[in-house]
Structure formats: structure tokens, C-alpha cells
Motif scaffolding. Structure first.
Motif, mmCIF file in Angstrom:
data_model
loop_
_atom_site.group_PDB
_atom_site.id
_atom_site.type_symbol
_atom_site.label_atom_id
_atom_site.label_comp_id
_atom_site.label_asym_id
_atom_site.label_seq_id
_atom_site.Cartn_x
_atom_site.Cartn_y
_atom_site.Cartn_z
ATOM 1 N N PHE A 173 0.842 -1.197 0.000
ATOM 2 C CA PHE A 173 0.000 0.000 0.000
ATOM 3 C C PHE A 173 0.875 1.244 0.000
ATOM 4 N N ARG A 174 0.589 2.137 -0.921
ATOM 5 C CA ARG A 174 1.313 3.413 -0.930
ATOM 6 C C ARG A 174 0.331 4.503 -1.334
ATOM 7 N N ASP A 175 0.264 5.518 -0.512
ATOM 8 C CA ASP A 175 -0.652 6.611 -0.829
ATOM 9 C C ASP A 175 0.051 7.545 -1.805
ATOM 10 N N GLU A 176 0.168 7.070 -3.046
ATOM 11 C CA GLU A 176 0.912 7.798 -4.071
ATOM 12 C C GLU A 176 0.284 9.174 -4.276
ATOM 13 N N PHE A 177 1.141 10.160 -4.465
ATOM 14 C CA PHE A 177 0.664 11.520 -4.680
ATOM 15 C C PHE A 177 -0.225 11.569 -5.917
ATOM 16 N N VAL A 183 -2.700 0.299 -13.319
ATOM 17 C CA VAL A 183 -2.042 -0.438 -12.232
ATOM 18 C C VAL A 183 -0.542 -0.140 -12.139
ATOM 19 N N ILE A 184 -0.034 0.693 -13.035
ATOM 20 C CA ILE A 184 1.405 0.965 -13.010
ATOM 21 C C ILE A 184 1.779 1.804 -11.781
ATOM 22 N N ARG A 185 1.001 2.813 -11.501
ATOM 23 C CA ARG A 185 1.208 3.557 -10.250
ATOM 24 C C ARG A 185 -0.105 3.567 -9.498
ATOM 25 N N SER A 186 -0.297 2.542 -8.706
ATOM 26 C CA SER A 186 -1.557 2.420 -7.980
ATOM 27 C C SER A 186 -1.287 2.547 -6.487
ATOM 28 N N ARG A 187 -2.334 2.546 -5.713
ATOM 29 C CA ARG A 187 -2.152 2.729 -4.263
ATOM 30 C C ARG A 187 -2.145 1.399 -3.529
ATOM 31 N N ILE A 444 9.630 1.935 -17.713
ATOM 32 C CA ILE A 444 8.843 1.591 -16.524
ATOM 33 C C ILE A 444 9.710 0.732 -15.613
ATOM 34 N N GLU A 445 9.835 1.133 -14.366
ATOM 35 C CA GLU A 445 10.598 0.328 -13.407
ATOM 36 C C GLU A 445 9.741 -0.864 -12.985
ATOM 37 N N VAL A 446 10.264 -2.072 -13.235
ATOM 38 C CA VAL A 446 9.503 -3.250 -12.797
ATOM 39 C C VAL A 446 10.121 -3.924 -11.579
ATOM 40 N N GLY A 447 11.390 -3.638 -11.330
ATOM 41 C CA GLY A 447 12.004 -4.263 -10.166
ATOM 42 C C GLY A 447 13.239 -3.511 -9.742
ATOM 43 N N GLN A 448 13.620 -3.712 -8.497
ATOM 44 C CA GLN A 448 14.842 -3.058 -8.018
ATOM 45 C C GLN A 448 15.486 -3.923 -6.941
ATOM 46 N N ILE A 481 9.865 -6.673 -6.708
ATOM 47 C CA ILE A 481 9.330 -6.754 -8.076
ATOM 48 C C ILE A 481 7.860 -6.354 -8.030
ATOM 49 N N GLY A 482 7.443 -5.512 -8.951
ATOM 50 C CA GLY A 482 6.033 -5.130 -9.048
ATOM 51 C C GLY A 482 5.318 -6.088 -9.983
ATOM 52 N N ILE A 483 4.507 -6.965 -9.400
ATOM 53 C CA ILE A 483 3.820 -7.988 -10.202
ATOM 54 C C ILE A 483 2.869 -7.326 -11.212
ATOM 55 N N ASN A 484 2.100 -6.361 -10.754
ATOM 56 C CA ASN A 484 1.136 -5.710 -11.647
ATOM 57 C C ASN A 484 1.835 -4.925 -12.750
ATOM 58 N N ARG A 485 3.003 -4.374 -12.394
ATOM 59 C CA ARG A 485 3.727 -3.612 -13.421
ATOM 60 C C ARG A 485 4.279 -4.519 -14.506
ATOM 61 N N ILE A 486 4.597 -5.763 -14.146
ATOM 62 C CA ILE A 486 5.056 -6.706 -15.177
ATOM 63 C C ILE A 486 3.933 -6.873 -16.193
HETATM 64 P P1 ATP Z 1 8.639 4.179 -8.035
HETATM 65 O O1 ATP Z 1 9.972 4.855 -8.109
HETATM 66 O O2 ATP Z 1 8.064 3.836 -9.354
HETATM 67 O O3 ATP Z 1 7.668 4.878 -7.129
HETATM 68 P P2 ATP Z 1 9.815 2.571 -6.066
HETATM 69 O O4 ATP Z 1 11.219 2.665 -6.489
HETATM 70 O O5 ATP Z 1 9.331 3.403 -4.957
HETATM 71 O O6 ATP Z 1 8.879 2.782 -7.336
HETATM 72 P P3 ATP Z 1 10.254 0.023 -4.833
HETATM 73 O O7 ATP Z 1 10.143 0.449 -3.428
HETATM 74 O O8 ATP Z 1 11.576 -0.239 -5.411
HETATM 75 O O9 ATP Z 1 9.445 1.048 -5.754
HETATM 76 O O10 ATP Z 1 9.259 -1.209 -5.037
HETATM 77 C C1 ATP Z 1 9.559 -2.384 -5.774
HETATM 78 C C2 ATP Z 1 8.702 -2.508 -7.001
HETATM 79 O O11 ATP Z 1 7.315 -2.343 -6.702
HETATM 80 C C3 ATP Z 1 8.986 -1.439 -8.030
HETATM 81 O O12 ATP Z 1 10.092 -1.790 -8.801
HETATM 82 C C4 ATP Z 1 7.699 -1.431 -8.833
HETATM 83 O O13 ATP Z 1 7.739 -2.431 -9.821
HETATM 84 C C5 ATP Z 1 6.640 -1.785 -7.810
HETATM 85 N N1 ATP Z 1 5.892 -0.579 -7.395
HETATM 86 C C6 ATP Z 1 6.327 0.425 -6.614
HETATM 87 N N2 ATP Z 1 5.379 1.351 -6.432
HETATM 88 C C7 ATP Z 1 4.297 0.929 -7.130
HETATM 89 C C8 ATP Z 1 2.986 1.450 -7.337
HETATM 90 N N3 ATP Z 1 2.601 2.592 -6.783
HETATM 91 N N4 ATP Z 1 2.124 0.754 -8.107
HETATM 92 C C9 ATP Z 1 2.498 -0.413 -8.670
HETATM 93 N N5 ATP Z 1 3.717 -0.959 -8.515
HETATM 94 C C10 ATP Z 1 4.621 -0.303 -7.756
#
Ligand code: ATP
Ligand code: MG
Length: 613
Positions: A173-177, A183-187, A444-448, A481-486
Motif C-alpha cells: 500500500f502506498r498513498d501515491e501523490f 495499475v502501473i502507479r496504484s495505491r 517503466i521500473e519493474v524491479g529493483q 518486483i512489481g507484479i502488476n507492473r510486469i
Molecule cells: P517508483 O519509483 O516507481 O515509485 P519505487 O522505487 O518506490 O517505485 P520500490 O520500493 O523499489 O518502488 O518497489 C519495488 C517494485 O514495486 C517497483 O520496482 C515497482 O515495480 C513496484 N511498485 C512500486 N510502487 C508501485 C505502485 N505505486 N504501483 C504499482 N507498482 C509499484
């Protein structure tokens, strides 16, 4: 028991066993009735949702993969969920293969743990928080370093238990701005997060490498072409990080790289060479104050003084704990908070409030400048590009005034006890690194993956006794890894005007059998037989048995993008044939009815072969 009954029972048991194996391992889902389109919940739509900016977002709604519930939250429908499950299965398999062990931690976590690491502050408003009925503060997990380290603190005490790598696949869960792009940037989203604990840095390197390699296999298997870039470890803390990014136009991340491939980093990280020192044609006259009433922004000052942003010097006042620190960057450049954080010694920084800015600059917001500011702040960090300027226009540290003819080095110091020149801005087009031109690309960042070091283990007491009986903090890594972002990025990079073109490994179904004339008994029967045959052979197959016109079915078929398509129509069936085609190609091939299932399987296998690691 007489022999005959005994034999019969044995046979039944054997059949029962065989049947159970067949059902349990492979076919439970395939033999369910809902693999028929007519019974499945696939509400495709023509309309594109008004808030959908990206192709993947549009297609995910149109192809009935998901539906929005509220800003940044989605319900997955059967097709979308099937794909997510396939992605999860791949991720799980590779994690297990790499030696990580699956666990599950609670989504609801005590804020106290987050207070201990300082992240209840660092995460800022992105952290969902709530108070329970007993007045206890909780957070909804955006990630799980705290809870997993807390677990390790309680359970690990000897080097003999190390290394260990624990992972989970769970909602985050992230309360994204600004939730966007579906689903790429979801909460709320599903993340695979892993945490490694090692006894020494060499161990961490090995754990990191295992995850890094597993990530390469995961993205390859999911059909994604990825690039790996150096990344900043951000609020994670720690010493090294790589980001896995899918290049595409709609990506929010910027990948910066050199043509020869010797350097690739994300925007937060990308280093730049210092710019060559500008030469001035004439001697610079002394500084001159100019009255700029109510003109504070760079654009307004430029218009008023007929100058350009690149000839201006911006002074930004940040708060690092209780200290005010000044960042000096060129008017046309943007401060990179990650680099700035490093430059002030890793302290968390945020833009100072108005009162702090006014106190530090002695002027209203908009009129801060580098001249004389070093004495009023605890640190002054000057970007290389400012140090390279011959002359510039800056705020005067006096409300409604700017100064012209300001010479870096002459009118404000470039070195000193609390003054440093450093790389603190974002790279821009035209910059070089190691003398090579930097190129820019969206992704698109999918993993880190991160090398965390001991930040969390020290704060939460995850320590162990080494061979000599000395107590040491575990050295950690974390891997997300962001499953939904994949899923979304696979669609983003693989589609056409008509719909999705799934990689076979994560497609909701592998084969679609379309009965074009469902009212024709022969056609319906041939389609049914092929469907049954494929199912029996373990293929993930969907039968479009709807009593609809062929055109409608073909449109849906293109939209939902099942990779291999068997089309059963009246005309070809009369000749003993059906048509087989790939979603990715326009050309179809005639195949005899009998050979159709094997031909479809051959295509499935060849598509799978391309994704093998
Ligand atoms: P971003 O920079 O895009 O906000 P992040 O670097 O904060 O992502 P991480 O904490 O590295 O994200 O989270 C691991 C993975 O979770 C990310 O690589 C991404 O694939 C996924 N992820 C992060 N935030 C979100 C989001 N708001 N919605 C969907 N997937 C997300
Ligand atoms: Mg990240």
C-alpha cells in the motif's frame, strides 16, 4: 475379502489415484466449465476510460482484465487474475530456485517499528497510517524491511543460520501523490519482496548476485525486454542498487545511458561530468543590485531583466533535520534531491518551510541568493555547473531585489569549511559522463535490488554471533518486483491497434478456439473436439462458443490477445480444415481438423521456446 473384490478395489484405487493426480496437478482448472467464453466473465468494452492515458491502461480495461474501484485501486477480473497468477508462479519458481524461502508478513504493521528506523518520517505522506481502537498507531505495509528485520532480530543469533533470504508475494500500500497509468502507479499493488541476511559483505555480494540473476530470468520468462540501470538506494539507505526497467514511451522513469553501453543509470542516479569553465569576453563589472518588485520566479526575472534561465543562479533552502542547508544550481537545471542528500552526508532533506527560508535568506521566498548565504546556513552545496559559470544573476537575499554581475568564486566562495562544489542536479540533454554523450530514454521500473548494509539490522537489533563469538549486525539486501507492473508493461510494449499481444508465458490462455458459426452443429462439434483435445494435452485453452457473429468474436479475440488462435468456420470445416494463426501475425494457415491440435501445440511450444532462459 475375496480376491475378485480385492482386485476390483485395487483397480479402482489405481484409477482413483490416476484421476486424482490428473486433477490435482494439471487439470482441475482446465476441465472446469468456465473455460467456455459463453460462461466466463469477460466484459470487454469499446469505450476507453476517460482517465486512461497509456495504452496498457486502456487495453486492460477494454480487454476486461481489471476494473477501477477508486483512485489507484483495481479489481482483477478472471482474465487479468489468470495472468497475474502466471506471473506470480514464474516469480515464485525463480525465487525458490535462487534459494529464497517464502513467508508472509502482515500488511498491518505497528508504526513503532517504522519509528525505530526513522521511516515513518522518511516515507512521508506515502505511508498509509491508522489508529486502532486501542489508540495504537499502525501502518499498511508499503514494503517490509521493518517487519522482516524484526523477525530476524528475534530468530537469528548465530552465523551458522546465515545466509538466509526470505521473500513474500503480497499486497502493498502506498498513498501515491498521483496514482496513474492504471495499475502501473496504484495505491494498492502486489509486490514480491525479498530480504537477505548475510554475515559479511562478500556474502551480501553473493546473495545480491543470486537475486540479480533471478530477476534477469524472471523478466525474460515474462517476455519483457529489460534494461538494467544503476540506481540510487533512496530512502532504503544502503550502498548499491540496480533497477530493472522496461523501455517504453509512456514510462515515468528516465534511463540515461551512453551509446557504447558502458554506462546506464536512472535519472536519480545518473552522474554528469562537470561543465567546462565559461570564459567571459570582457572583465566582469562589480555586482549590481536591481529592483525586481514581486518578481521572484526564474521566468519572471528572466522576462524582466531580459536574461535566460541558464544565466541565473537558483538558491534553494532545504531542511536537514534542524539545520538549514543551501543548494545552489543553475536557473535552467533542477536539483536532484537524491544527489543532494548524498552531498550533505546522507541526511534526509526536504524543502524548508517559508519561515526557515526567510530566516536563512533574510528575504521573502523567491529572493534567496548565494552571496553571503554560507554564513547563514550550516552547509552550502554548489553544483558544478554553477561553479563553471562566468557570471550570473541571482537573488539578493533582500526582498524584491536581485543582483547582476555575480561571479562565482569572486562574489561567493566555491570552497570553505561549509562550502562544497558537487554534482547535485539532474542530468540533461547535452551532458556527458566520462566524456561520453548521455542519451535519454523513458521506461517503466519493474524491479529493483538494493544492498542495504546494516541500516535496518542495527536499528532493529538483528545481530548474530560470529565464529569468534563477536556480536555483529546482519548485512542485508532487499529485492522488489512489481507484479502488476510486469503485466501492464508487457501490454505496453506488445500490442497493436486492435488489442493486446500477450507473451505466451503470462497470457490468460495459450490457445483460443473460435467457433465462428456456433449455430452450425458440425462447426460447434469440431471446435468442441479440438478444445477437448487441447485441454486433455495440458494446454490452457479458451473456447469461444458464444452465439455471436464471427466479426464480434474476432474483435474480442484481437483485443484479449490470446497468442495462438484456432478458427473453426463453416467453409473450411466443409473442406475438412480449420485455420490456425498467431495473434502477432496476420497470416493464417489451413490445417486439417485432425492435425489442428498438434499444430496448435507446436506453435505454443515454439512461442514458449523463445522465452526460455
Ligand atoms: P517508483 O519509483 O516507481 O515509485 P519505487 O522505487 O518506490 O517505485 P520500490 O520500493 O523499489 O518502488 O518497489 C519495488 C517494485 O514495486 C517497483 O520496482 C515497482 O515495480 C513496484 N511498485 C512500486 N510502487 C508501485 C505502485 N505505486 N504501483 C504499482 N507498482 C509499484
Ligand atoms: Mg524502486
Amino acid at each position: 475379502m475375496n480376491n475378485e473384490i480385492g482386485n476390483m478395489l485395487a483397480t479402482l484405487c489405481f484409477l482413483g489415484y490416476k484421476r486424482a493426480t490428473k486433477y490435482d496437478i494439471r487439470n482441475t482448472r482446465h476441465e472446469a466449465r468456465n473455460m467456455r467464453y459463453s460462461r466466463m466473465f469477460i466484459p470487454t468494452v469499446k469505450e476507453v476510460p476517460a482517465d486512461a492515458e497509456t495504452t496498457s491502461h486502456k487495453l486492460m480495461i477494454r480487454a476486461a482484465l481489471c476494473r477501477k474501484v477508486a483512485s489507484g485501486t483495481y479489481t482483477y477480473l478472471p482474465l487479468g487474475w489468470r495472468s497475474l497468477l502466471k506471473i506470480i508462479a514464474i516469480v515464485r519458481e525463480e525465487m525458490d530456485k535462487a534459494g529464497a524461502q517464502e513467508i508472509l508478513v502482515p500488511c498491518m504493521q505497528p508504526a513503532e517499528l517504522w519509528d525505530k528506523t526513522g521511516r515513518s518520517i522518511d516515507y512521508g505522506p506515502t505511508l498509509f497510517r491508522f489508529t486502532d481502537r486501542h489508540g495504537r498507531e499502525n501502518v499498511l505495509e508499503p514494503t517490509a524491511e521493518e517487519v522482516v528485520t524484526y523477525l530476524a532480530a528475534g530468530e537469528i543469533n548465530s552465523y551458522k543460520q546465515l545466509p538466509i533470504n526470505l521473500y513474500q508475494i503480497s499486497p502493498k500500500f502506498r498513498d501515491e501523490f498521483r496514482p496513474r497509468f492504471g495499475v502501473i502507479r496504484s495505491r494498492e499493488f502486489i509486490m514480491k519482496d525479498a530480504y537477505s541476511f548475510d554475515a559479511d559483505p562478500k556474502g551480501l555480494d553473493e546473495s545480491y548476485k543470486l537475486m540479480y540473476d533471478a530477476y534477469c530470468r524472471i523478466f525474460k520468462r515474462c517476455g519483457l525486454e529489460y534494461v538494467i540501470v544503476e540506481a540510487e538506494s533512496g530512502e532504503m539507505g544502503g550502498s548499491g542498487s540496480h533497477q530493472f526497467t522496461i523501455p517504453c514511451e509512456s514510462g515515468e522513469d528516465t534511463i540515461i545511458y551512453t551509446k557504447d553501453g558502458s554506462y546506464a543509470a536512472n535519472l536519480e542516479r545518473a552522474a554528469v561530468d562537470p561543465l567546462p569553465k565559461e570564459k567571459s569576453s570582457a572583465e566582469i563589472p562589480p555586482m549590481q543590485e536591481v529592483h525586481t518588485p514581486n518578481i521572484g520566479s526564474i521566468e519572471a526575472v528572466c522576462a524582466f531583466l531580459k536574461t535566460q534561465p541558464k544565466d541565473m543562479v537558483k538558491t534553494l533552502i532545504y531542511a536537514a533535520g534542524d539545520d538549514a542547508v543551501a543548494a545552489i544550481v543553475r536557473g535552467d537545471h533542477d536539483l536532484n534531491p537524491e544527489k543532494f542528500t548524498q552531498a550533505v552526508g546522507g541526511k534526509h532533506v526536504e524543502l524548508a518551510d517559508e519561515a526557515t527560508i526567510e530566516k536563512a535568506s533574510g528575504a521573502k521566498v523567491g529572493f534567496a541568493g548565494p552571496v553571503g548565504i554560507a554564513e547563514r546556513v550550516s552547509k552550502m552545496i554548489i553544483d558544478h555547473a554553477v561553479a563553471a559559470m562566468a557570471v550570473g544573476v541571482t537573488g539578493a537575499n533582500k526582498t524584491d531585489y536581485h543582483v547582476k554581475n555575480v561571479m562565482p568564486g569572486r562574489d561567493f566562495p566555491l570552497e570553505g569549511e561549509n562550502v562544497t562544489v558537487a554534482d547535485i542536479r539532474y542530468a540533461v540533454e547535452g551532458d556527458t559522463y566520462n566524456g561520453k554523450k548521455l542519451l535519454f530514454r523513458k521506461g517503466i521500473e519493474v524491479g529493483q535490488v538494493f544492498k542495504l548494509g546494516t541500516k535496518y539490522s542495527e536499528k532493529l537489533g538483528a545481530k548474530f554471533l560470529d565464529e569468534n563469538g563477536d556480536e555483529k549486525p546482519c548485512i542485508m539486501g532487499c529485492y522488489g518486483i512489481g507484479i502488476n507492473r510486469i503485466l501492464a508493461s508487457a501490454i505496453e510494449i506488445s500490442n497493436d491497434n486492435n488489442g493486446i499481444i500477450w507473451p505466451i508465458s503470462i497470457a490468460p490462455f495459450e490457445v483460443l478456439v473460435t467457433s465462428v458459426n456456433q449455430d452450425d452443429e458440425k462447426v460447434a462439434q469440431v471446435a468442441e473436439d479440438i478444445y477437448q483435445d487441447l485441454m486433455g494435452k495440458g494446454i490452457d485453452v479458451l473456447l469461444d462458443d458464444r452465439a455471436l457473429r464471427g466479426g464480434v468474436k474476432f474483435k474480442d479475440a484481437d483485443l484479449i490477445g490470446i497468442p495462438v488462435r484456432v478458427t473453426v468456420g463453416r467453409k473450411s470445416v466443409a473442406d475438412g480444415n480449420v485455420e490456425i494463426k498467431l495473434r502477432s501475425e496476420t497470416k493464417s494457415t489451413k490445417v486439417s481438423i485432425e492435425k489442428a491440435p498438434d499444430k496448435a501445440i507446436e506453435l505454443v511450444n515454439s512461442l514458449k521456446e523463445e522465452l526460455k532462459t
